[in-house]
Design an enzyme around this catalytic site. Structure first.
Site, PDB file in Angstrom:
ATOM      1  N   ASP A   1      43.932  38.310  61.718  1.00  0.00           N
ATOM      2  CA  ASP A   1      44.527  38.216  60.382  1.00  0.00           C
ATOM      3  C   ASP A   1      44.808  39.631  59.890  1.00  0.00           C
ATOM      4  O   ASP A   1      44.009  40.533  60.122  1.00  0.00           O
ATOM      5  CB  ASP A   1      43.614  37.478  59.396  1.00  0.00           C
ATOM      6  CG  ASP A   1      44.412  36.848  58.265  1.00  0.00           C
ATOM      7  OD1 ASP A   1      44.600  35.610  58.276  1.00  0.00           O
ATOM      8  OD2 ASP A   1      44.874  37.593  57.371  1.00  0.00           O
TER       9      ASP A   1
ATOM     10  N   LYS B   1      39.577  39.594  54.616  1.00  0.00           N
ATOM     11  CA  LYS B   1      39.251  38.269  55.167  1.00  0.00           C
ATOM     12  C   LYS B   1      38.543  38.419  56.512  1.00  0.00           C
ATOM     13  O   LYS B   1      37.543  37.747  56.789  1.00  0.00           O
ATOM     14  CB  LYS B   1      40.561  37.498  55.330  1.00  0.00           C
ATOM     15  CG  LYS B   1      40.391  36.018  55.515  1.00  0.00           C
ATOM     16  CD  LYS B   1      41.743  35.318  55.586  1.00  0.00           C
ATOM     17  CE  LYS B   1      42.053  34.543  54.330  1.00  0.00           C
ATOM     18  NZ  LYS B   1      43.234  33.693  54.428  1.00  0.00           N
TER      19      LYS B   1
ATOM     20  N   GLU C   1      43.916  19.182  54.697  1.00  0.00           N
ATOM     21  CA  GLU C   1      42.784  19.935  54.167  1.00  0.00           C
ATOM     22  C   GLU C   1      41.762  18.941  53.641  1.00  0.00           C
ATOM     23  O   GLU C   1      42.112  17.891  53.108  1.00  0.00           O
ATOM     24  CB  GLU C   1      43.248  20.866  53.044  1.00  0.00           C
ATOM     25  CG  GLU C   1      44.015  22.055  53.581  1.00  0.00           C
ATOM     26  CD  GLU C   1      44.584  22.932  52.479  1.00  0.00           C
ATOM     27  OE1 GLU C   1      44.052  22.924  51.360  1.00  0.00           O
ATOM     28  OE2 GLU C   1      45.586  23.615  52.752  1.00  0.00           O
TER      29      GLU C   1
ATOM     30  N   LYS D   1      57.824  17.432  62.113  1.00  0.00           N
ATOM     31  CA  LYS D   1      56.915  17.845  61.037  1.00  0.00           C
ATOM     32  C   LYS D   1      57.560  17.665  59.658  1.00  0.00           C
ATOM     33  O   LYS D   1      56.976  17.071  58.755  1.00  0.00           O
ATOM     34  CB  LYS D   1      56.496  19.300  61.271  1.00  0.00           C
ATOM     35  CG  LYS D   1      55.644  19.898  60.179  1.00  0.00           C
ATOM     36  CD  LYS D   1      54.278  19.242  60.058  1.00  0.00           C
ATOM     37  CE  LYS D   1      53.566  19.730  58.812  1.00  0.00           C
ATOM     38  NZ  LYS D   1      52.291  19.085  58.579  1.00  0.00           N
TER      39      LYS D   1
ATOM     40  N   CYS E   1      51.700  22.217  50.977  1.00  0.00           N
ATOM     41  CA  CYS E   1      52.609  21.697  52.010  1.00  0.00           C
ATOM     42  C   CYS E   1      53.722  20.798  51.463  1.00  0.00           C
ATOM     43  O   CYS E   1      54.893  21.128  51.600  1.00  0.00           O
ATOM     44  CB  CYS E   1      51.811  20.942  53.074  1.00  0.00           C
ATOM     45  SG  CYS E   1      50.800  22.042  54.077  1.00  0.00           S
TER      46      CYS E   1
HETATM   47  P1  NAD Z   1      47.075  30.383  54.653  1.00  0.00           P
HETATM   48  O1  NAD Z   1      47.782  31.181  53.638  1.00  0.00           O
HETATM   49  O2  NAD Z   1      45.786  29.696  54.326  1.00  0.00           O
HETATM   50  O3  NAD Z   1      46.815  31.278  55.952  1.00  0.00           O
HETATM   51  C1  NAD Z   1      47.741  32.130  56.519  1.00  0.00           C
HETATM   52  C2  NAD Z   1      47.039  33.400  56.981  1.00  0.00           C
HETATM   53  O4  NAD Z   1      47.990  34.220  57.686  1.00  0.00           O
HETATM   54  C3  NAD Z   1      46.508  34.264  55.840  1.00  0.00           C
HETATM   55  O5  NAD Z   1      45.123  34.475  56.040  1.00  0.00           O
HETATM   56  C4  NAD Z   1      47.298  35.552  55.939  1.00  0.00           C
HETATM   57  O6  NAD Z   1      46.546  36.696  55.589  1.00  0.00           O
HETATM   58  C5  NAD Z   1      47.682  35.568  57.409  1.00  0.00           C
HETATM   59  N1  NAD Z   1      48.836  36.406  57.756  1.00  0.00           N
HETATM   60  C6  NAD Z   1      50.015  36.548  57.102  1.00  0.00           C
HETATM   61  N2  NAD Z   1      50.809  37.380  57.747  1.00  0.00           N
HETATM   62  C7  NAD Z   1      50.147  37.796  58.854  1.00  0.00           C
HETATM   63  C8  NAD Z   1      50.446  38.679  59.912  1.00  0.00           C
HETATM   64  N3  NAD Z   1      51.622  39.309  59.977  1.00  0.00           N
HETATM   65  N4  NAD Z   1      49.517  38.877  60.864  1.00  0.00           N
HETATM   66  C9  NAD Z   1      48.324  38.251  60.811  1.00  0.00           C
HETATM   67  N5  NAD Z   1      47.983  37.388  59.834  1.00  0.00           N
HETATM   68  C10 NAD Z   1      48.883  37.169  58.859  1.00  0.00           C
HETATM   69  O7  NAD Z   1      48.160  29.294  55.137  1.00  0.00           O
HETATM   70  P2  NAD Z   1      47.849  27.869  55.810  1.00  0.00           P
HETATM   71  O8  NAD Z   1      47.595  26.843  54.748  1.00  0.00           O
HETATM   72  O9  NAD Z   1      46.895  28.025  56.922  1.00  0.00           O
HETATM   73  O10 NAD Z   1      49.299  27.520  56.392  1.00  0.00           O
HETATM   74  C11 NAD Z   1      49.834  28.181  57.528  1.00  0.00           C
HETATM   75  C12 NAD Z   1      51.012  27.376  58.043  1.00  0.00           C
HETATM   76  O11 NAD Z   1      50.567  26.084  58.452  1.00  0.00           O
HETATM   77  C13 NAD Z   1      52.103  27.129  57.004  1.00  0.00           C
HETATM   78  O12 NAD Z   1      53.351  27.129  57.632  1.00  0.00           O
HETATM   79  C14 NAD Z   1      51.786  25.736  56.509  1.00  0.00           C
HETATM   80  O13 NAD Z   1      52.933  25.078  56.012  1.00  0.00           O
HETATM   81  C15 NAD Z   1      51.306  25.067  57.775  1.00  0.00           C
HETATM   82  N6  NAD Z   1      50.430  23.898  57.581  1.00  0.00           N
HETATM   83  C16 NAD Z   1      49.458  23.948  56.622  1.00  0.00           C
HETATM   84  C17 NAD Z   1      48.619  22.851  56.468  1.00  0.00           C
HETATM   85  C18 NAD Z   1      47.545  22.867  55.420  1.00  0.00           C
HETATM   86  O14 NAD Z   1      46.997  21.800  55.137  1.00  0.00           O
HETATM   87  N7  NAD Z   1      47.209  24.004  54.828  1.00  0.00           N
HETATM   88  C19 NAD Z   1      48.755  21.730  57.298  1.00  0.00           C
HETATM   89  C20 NAD Z   1      49.731  21.728  58.269  1.00  0.00           C
HETATM   90  C21 NAD Z   1      50.577  22.827  58.415  1.00  0.00           C
END
Ligand code: NAD
Length: 429
Positions: A30, A35, A155, A204, A260
Site C-alpha cells: 500500500d 496504513k 463488506e 461486475k 460501490c
Molecule cells: P480502499 O480505499 O479501502 O482501498 C484501496 C487501497 O489502495 C488504499 O489503502 C490505498 O491507500 C491504496 N492505494 C491507492 N493507490 C495505490 C498505489 N498506487 N499503490 C499502492 N496502494 C495504493 O478501496 P476498496 O473498498 O478496497 O476498493 C478497491 C476496489 O475494489 C475498488 O475498485 C472497488 O470498487 C472494488 N470493490 C470494492 C468492494 C467493497 O466492498 N469495498 C467490493 C468489490 C469490489
C-alpha cells in the site's frame, strides 16, 4: 503461489489474508505508509468481522507481510493483483488514475513474466488500457498477461464471501494466464468462469447494477404499499419465495449507499453512454434511490412539523450493518439533512463512530445505544445493525420527551411499537 496485492484496503486486505489462509505466499503493498505501519505492527486500519484474527494468524505463519514498496511486492509476486480505488468523477465516470499509476509502477518493476490481475471494479475495456500501459512503460521486453478478476465480496461478510463465493470470474486474453489463476483459486470450492476480459469487466458492473435495481424496485413498491395500506415486507416475502426472483436485496429502506453501488451504477451509465447507449433504466434506479431519502426526511419533518431546535437520536452511521465504512452512507446523508433542518443530533454506531467523527461534525456522539434517546424528541434508525433490535424500548420510551420512532430500516414490528405507546413511522407499511 507467490502473490502480490497492490492496494491494502477493504478488498486488498481481505484478498491478501484469504489467499494466505488457503496456503499462498502473499505480500500486500500500500502506498499509504501509515496504513502499512499499522499493519506491520499488528494493528488493523479497518473493521471487518474476523479479519484481524485472520491477518494475525497468517502473518505469524509467515505467509503474509506488508510493505509500502511496489517494486518489493512486484518482485515477490508471480501473480500481481490490483485492488486500488476506482472513485467516481463529478460527471459519473470512473477516475482510473489509480489503476494507471499502478500499471506504470508494475511495468517499472517487472523483470520476468508476470500475470497482472485487475480486482478493482473498472469499466469495460480497462484491461486493454492496462496492457497497453504496461507495455509502454516496461523498459525491457518482459512478457506479461493481463487478467480481469472482479470481486463480489460484501463488506461485513467479506471473508465468508471471499472463501465461499457463488462463482469466481476470470477474464483473459491469453490462455497462458488461465492455469495460474486456476491454481490460485483451486482450494476455493466454487464454479470458475473463464471469459474474455471485456465480459468479465461487464459482469461486475451488470451484476452490481442489477442488485441496485432490485433495491430501487422494492423501494418503488414501498411507495405503493404506503399509498394503498399494504405491507412491503409481506410483499417482498411473497415475491422473494419465487425462486426466479429471490428474497435478497428486496428490503425497502433509505436506499443503497456505500463505496460501490452508487459509483458502479453511475459508471455503468457513463460507459454505456460512451458506447452509444442511453441506459435509462439505470438512471431511473438512481432517481428512485435519491427519492427514498427525500421521502424519509419529509416523513420526519411532517410528523415533527418543525425540526428546528428539536433533538433527534440517530442509531447507525455506517452505510450498512457489520462495517465501519461510512463512504456514501445514507445514514450520514440523513444526519446532514437533519442538521440542515436545524435539528440537534445524538448519534451512535457500534463500529463507525471514529470514521464518522472525521466527516460529521456538530453532533453528540453517544457511546451506548440505550443512552441515545435521552432528552430526544424522536429516535431515528438509519442503519440495519441487528443489535438495534435489542434496544431497550421501554427505556427509550421513558427517555424520549415524545415517544416517536422513525425506522428507516424496518427493524421493528409496527403493531408492537404502537402497543407500547410509540408513534412509529417506517417504510412501506
Ligand atoms: P480502499 O480505499 O479501502 O482501498 C484501496 C487501497 O489502495 C488504499 O489503502 C490505498 O491507500 C491504496 N492505494 C491507492 N493507490 C495505490 C498505489 N498506487 N499503490 C499502492 N496502494 C495504493 O478501496 P476498496 O473498498 O478496497 O476498493 C478497491 C476496489 O475494489 C475498488 O475498485 C472497488 O470498487 C472494488 N470493490 C470494492 C468492494 C467493497 O466492498 N469495498 C467490493 C468489490 C469490489
Amino acid at each position: 503461489m507467490k502473490i502480490c496485492i497492490i492496494g491494502t484496503g477493504y478488498v486488498g486486505l481481505v484478498t491478501g489474508a484469504c489467499f494466505a489462509e488457503i496456503g499462498h505466499d502473499v505480500t500486500c503493498v500500500d502506498n499509504d505508509s501509515a496504513k502499512v505501519k499499522i499493519l506491520q505492527s499488528g494493528g488493523m486500519p479497518l473493521y471487518e468481522p474476523g479479519l484481524a484474527d485472520l491477518v494475525k494468524k497468517n502473518v505469524q505463519a509467515g505467509r503474509l507481510r506488508f510493505t509500502a514498496s511496489t517494486p518489493e511486492g512486484v518482485s515477490h509476486g508471480d501473480v500481481i493483483f490490483i485492488a486500488v480505488p476506482t472513485p467516481p468523477q463529478p460527471d459519473g465516470s470512473v477516475d482510473l488514475s489509480f489503476i494507471e499509476k499502478v500499471a506504470r509502477d508494475i511495468a517499472g518493476a517487472m523483470t520476468q513474466y508476470k500475470v497482472v490481475v485487475d480486482k478493482s471494479t473498472v469499466p469495460v475495456r480497462t484491461g486493454d488500457k492496462v496492457a497497453e500501459t504496461i507495455k509502454r512503460y516496461c523498459k525491457s521486453k518482459v512478457e506479461f498477461d493481463v487478467v480481469s478478476n472482479p470481486e463480489f465480496l460484501r463488506e461485513g461478510f467479506a471473508i465468508e464471501d471471499f472463501l465461499k463465493p457463488d462463482r469466481v470470474v476470470i477474464g483473459v486474453r491469453n490462455e497462458r494466464a488461465v492455469a495460474p489463476m486456476r491454481e490460485i483459486y483451486s482450494p476455493i470450492k466454487a464454479p470458475l468462469i473463464v471469459t474474455d476480459i471485456n465480459s468479465a469487466e461487464l459482469i461486475k458492473h451488470a451484476a452490481n447494477s442489477f442488485l441496485a435495481l432490485k433495491i430501487s424496485y422494492i423501494n418503488a413498491v414501498s411507495v405503493i404499499c404506503e399509498a394503498s395500506g399494504a405491507n412491503v415486507i409481506e410483499v417482498a416475502n411473497g415475491m422473494g419465495m419465487d425462486a426466479r426472483i429471490g428474497r435478497r436485496f428486496l428490503d425497502a429502506g433509505l436506499g443503497y449507499g456505500g463505496s460501490c453501488f452508487p459509483k458502479d451504477i453511475s459508471a455503468f451509465i457513463k460507459i454505456s453512454e460512451q458506447l452509444g447507449y442511453d441506459f435509462r433504466l439505470l438512471k431511473e434506479v438512481e432517481r428512485i434511490n435519491g427519492d427514498q431519502m427525500d421521502r424519509f426526511v419529509k416523513k420526519i419533518i411532517e410528523t415533527l412539523w418543525v425540526a428546528k431546535d428539536k433533538t433527534l437520536g440517530v442509531l447507525g452511521l455506517a452505510f450498512k450493518q457489520n462495517t465501519d465504512d461510512i463512504r456514501q452512507s445514507p445514514a450520514i446523508e440523513l444526519c446532514r439533512r437533519l442538521l440542515a433542518e436545524g435539528a440537534a443530533l445524538r448519534v451512535y454506531d457500534p463500529q463507525a463512530m471514529e470514521k464518522a467523527k472525521t466527516v460529521l461534525k456538530g453532533v453528540t456522539y453517544v457511546s451506548d445505544m440505550n443512552e441515545v434517546a435521552v432528552g430526544c424528541d424522536a429516535l431515528v434508525i438509519a442503519t440495519e445493525w441487528p443489535e438495534f433490535k435489542q434496544l431497550d424500548l421501554q427505556r427509550a420510551r421513558r427517555e424520549l420527551t415524545h415517544p416517536i420512532v422513525f425506522d428507516g430500516r424496518n427493524l421493528f414490528n409496527p403493531q408492537e411499537l404502537e402497543k407500547m405507546g410509540f408513534v412509529y413511522r417506517s417504510i412501506g407499511r
